[in-house]
Design a protein around this motif. Structure first.
Motif, PDB file in Angstrom:
ATOM      1  N   ASN A 230      13.667  -6.935 -20.640  1.00 31.25           N
ATOM      2  CA  ASN A 230      12.580  -5.961 -20.554  1.00 31.25           C
ATOM      3  C   ASN A 230      11.332  -6.387 -21.317  1.00 31.25           C
ATOM      4  OD1 ASN A 230      14.193  -4.213 -19.017  1.00 31.25           O
ATOM      5  ND2 ASN A 230      15.049  -3.249 -20.853  1.00 31.25           N
ATOM      6  N   GLY A 231      11.351  -7.568 -21.921  1.00 30.03           N
ATOM      7  CA  GLY A 231      10.181  -8.055 -22.627  1.00 30.03           C
ATOM      8  C   GLY A 231       9.956  -7.423 -23.977  1.00 30.03           C
ATOM      9  N   GLN A 232      10.965  -6.759 -24.541  1.00 34.25           N
ATOM     10  CA  GLN A 232      10.803  -6.125 -25.842  1.00 34.25           C
ATOM     11  C   GLN A 232      10.933  -7.126 -26.992  1.00 34.25           C
ATOM     12  OE1 GLN A 232      13.739  -3.017 -25.882  1.00 34.25           O
ATOM     13  NE2 GLN A 232      12.719  -1.787 -24.320  1.00 34.25           N
ATOM     14  N   ILE A 233      11.631  -8.231 -26.772  1.00 39.51           N
ATOM     15  CA  ILE A 233      11.766  -9.273 -27.788  1.00 39.51           C
ATOM     16  C   ILE A 233      11.467 -10.619 -27.146  1.00 39.51           C
ATOM     17  CG2 ILE A 233      13.459  -8.017 -29.180  1.00 39.51           C
ATOM     18  CD1 ILE A 233      15.633  -9.704 -27.893  1.00 39.51           C
ATOM     19  N   THR A 234      11.206 -11.596 -27.961  1.00 37.91           N
ATOM     20  CA  THR A 234      10.940 -12.950 -27.481  1.00 37.91           C
ATOM     21  C   THR A 234      12.237 -13.771 -27.495  1.00 37.91           C
ATOM     22  OG1 THR A 234      10.362 -13.729 -29.689  1.00 37.91           O
ATOM     23  CG2 THR A 234       8.583 -12.820 -28.337  1.00 37.91           C
ATOM     24  N   VAL A 235      12.145 -14.971 -26.978  1.00 37.67           N
ATOM     25  CA  VAL A 235      13.303 -15.853 -26.994  1.00 37.67           C
ATOM     26  C   VAL A 235      13.688 -16.202 -28.430  1.00 37.67           C
ATOM     27  CG1 VAL A 235      14.151 -18.127 -26.304  1.00 37.67           C
ATOM     28  CG2 VAL A 235      12.762 -16.790 -24.717  1.00 37.67           C
ATOM     29  N   ARG A 236      12.720 -16.348 -29.291  1.00 42.48           N
ATOM     30  CA  ARG A 236      13.011 -16.643 -30.698  1.00 42.48           C
ATOM     31  C   ARG A 236      13.769 -15.493 -31.344  1.00 42.48           C
ATOM     32  NH1 ARG A 236       9.779 -17.153 -35.959  1.00 42.48           N
ATOM     33  NH2 ARG A 236       8.260 -15.793 -34.998  1.00 42.48           N
ATOM     34  N   ASP A 237      13.417 -14.256 -31.015  1.00 36.47           N
ATOM     35  CA  ASP A 237      14.162 -13.107 -31.531  1.00 36.47           C
ATOM     36  C   ASP A 237      15.580 -13.067 -30.967  1.00 36.47           C
ATOM     37  OD1 ASP A 237      11.922 -12.293 -32.960  1.00 36.47           O
ATOM     38  OD2 ASP A 237      11.157 -11.100 -31.285  1.00 36.47           O
ATOM     39  N   PHE A 238      15.718 -13.466 -29.707  1.00 37.63           N
ATOM     40  CA  PHE A 238      17.046 -13.502 -29.100  1.00 37.63           C
ATOM     41  C   PHE A 238      17.926 -14.553 -29.790  1.00 37.63           C
ATOM     42  CE2 PHE A 238      20.003 -14.939 -25.726  1.00 37.63           C
ATOM     43  CZ  PHE A 238      20.670 -13.732 -25.512  1.00 37.63           C
ATOM     44  N   ILE A 239      17.353 -15.703 -30.090  1.00 35.34           N
ATOM     45  CA  ILE A 239      18.090 -16.742 -30.807  1.00 35.34           C
ATOM     46  C   ILE A 239      18.455 -16.259 -32.201  1.00 35.34           C
ATOM     47  CG2 ILE A 239      17.955 -19.069 -31.743  1.00 35.34           C
ATOM     48  CD1 ILE A 239      18.253 -18.993 -28.728  1.00 35.34           C
ATOM     49  N   ARG A 240      17.553 -15.547 -32.849  1.00 38.68           N
ATOM     50  CA  ARG A 240      17.852 -14.999 -34.171  1.00 38.68           C
ATOM     51  C   ARG A 240      19.017 -14.018 -34.096  1.00 38.68           C
ATOM     52  NH1 ARG A 240      13.283 -13.418 -35.320  1.00 38.68           N
ATOM     53  NH2 ARG A 240      12.617 -14.836 -36.980  1.00 38.68           N
ATOM     54  N   GLY A 241      19.056 -13.188 -33.071  1.00 35.88           N
ATOM     55  CA  GLY A 241      20.155 -12.240 -32.924  1.00 35.88           C
ATOM     56  C   GLY A 241      21.489 -12.926 -32.701  1.00 35.88           C
ATOM     57  N   LEU A 242      21.489 -14.025 -31.943  1.00 34.62           N
ATOM     58  CA  LEU A 242      22.736 -14.755 -31.728  1.00 34.62           C
ATOM     59  C   LEU A 242      23.219 -15.420 -33.007  1.00 34.62           C
ATOM     60  CD1 LEU A 242      22.137 -16.455 -28.244  1.00 34.62           C
ATOM     61  CD2 LEU A 242      23.260 -14.283 -28.751  1.00 34.62           C
ATOM     62  N   LEU A 243      22.292 -15.951 -33.795  1.00 34.56           N
ATOM     63  CA  LEU A 243      22.681 -16.614 -35.036  1.00 34.56           C
ATOM     64  C   LEU A 243      23.196 -15.627 -36.080  1.00 34.56           C
ATOM     65  CD1 LEU A 243      19.714 -19.134 -35.377  1.00 34.56           C
ATOM     66  CD2 LEU A 243      22.058 -19.671 -34.727  1.00 34.56           C
ATOM     67  N   LEU A 244      22.736 -14.382 -36.023  1.00 34.16           N
ATOM     68  CA  LEU A 244      23.167 -13.360 -36.981  1.00 34.16           C
ATOM     69  C   LEU A 244      24.310 -12.504 -36.442  1.00 34.16           C
ATOM     70  CD1 LEU A 244      19.690 -12.140 -38.321  1.00 34.16           C
ATOM     71  CD2 LEU A 244      21.260 -13.793 -39.360  1.00 34.16           C
TER      72      LEU A 244
END
Length: 249
Positions: A72-86
């Motif tokens: 939905n464009g609420q987060i960027t790919v960098r935020d998505f990568i951060r979520g996976l790492l955490l």
């Protein structure tokens, strides 16, 4: 007072060379939200992110909420990568089963797309893990100038400069070169194990298998029988006493 990041000199590696590559089938495909053409491309980008961070994501490992926000464009790919790492999956699969040095090595490979320069870099980032925790380490890694210049906000990290035009064979992928479990935990979990097979198994097609009543079914039983008959007497005719052998009437 937070301890500043320990300085480490970079060495001359492939990812520091100016990009001059000949396109080919072996080159890494770059996934970015800047060039998405269809909704299926977003699905391919999400799968590429899972492969880069988790190597493989089962149904229980997927972050559905983060996927919805990214679509939905609420987060960027960098935020998505951060979520996976955490996520709990990454913490359980990498942080809990490795030392800080090995955890830093695997995370740098997946996030920055390169190997660690030296042991000094491992020590520098391990100090960050020890003082700021996993979240502080991930945030500082994603906010670094190297990550922003290489991948920015919208590109999925990938192994940089793995294939060079001057070499016939590229570098081994990180997921193969650095397995998830350390040697201590591999031995603790009981693998790898050498399995020796003592019996030889043979495959017989269905049309060649014996039918009920076939003599081949009783072949093993016939071979197992070891009959023992009476051995014939070996006597010479010269040694026979005729008077004692003839019954007396």
């Amino acid at each position: 007072m937070a301890i500043p990041l320990l300085e480490y000199p970079p060495v001359c590696q492939n990812q520091r060379v100016v990009n001059y590559e000949v396109p080919g089938d072996e080159q890494t495909r770059i996934y970015s939200t800047d060039n998405l053409l269809s909704p299926s491309d977003m699905g391919d980008l999400i799968e590429a992110a899972y492969r880069q961070i988790f190597f493989h994501a089962f149904a229980a490992d997927r972050e559905r909420f983060l996927e919805s926000q990214l679509r939905n464009g609420q987060i960027t790919v960098r935020d998505f990568i951060r979520g996976l790492l955490l996520s709990n999956t990454y913490k359980r699969s990498f942080y809990d089963l490795n030392s800080n040095y090995r955890f830093v090595e695997q995370t740098v490979q997946r996030v920055l797309g390169r190997d660690v320069y030296s042991e000094r870099e491992k020590i520098a980032w391990s100090i960050v893990v020890a003082t700021k925790g996993i979240k502080g380490f991930v945030d500082q890694l994603l906010n670094s100038e190297e990550y922003l210049q290489a991948f920015g906000e919208n590109t999925v990290p990938y192994q940089r400069r793995r294939i060079l035009s001057g070499r016939s064979v590229g570098e081994v992928p990180f997921n193969i070169k650095s397995p998830r479990y350390d040697a201590y935990y591999r031995a603790k979990l009981g693998f790898p194990q050498a399995i020796w097979q003592t019996t030889v198994r043979r495959y017989t097609s269905y049309d060649r298998q014996p039918r009920p009543g076939s003599p081949a079914l009783f072949l093993d039983m016939a071979r197992s029988i070891n009959p023992k008959g009476n051995q014939p007497q070996r006597l010479s005719a010269l040694n026979i006493d005729i008077e004692k052998s003839v019954p007396r009437r």
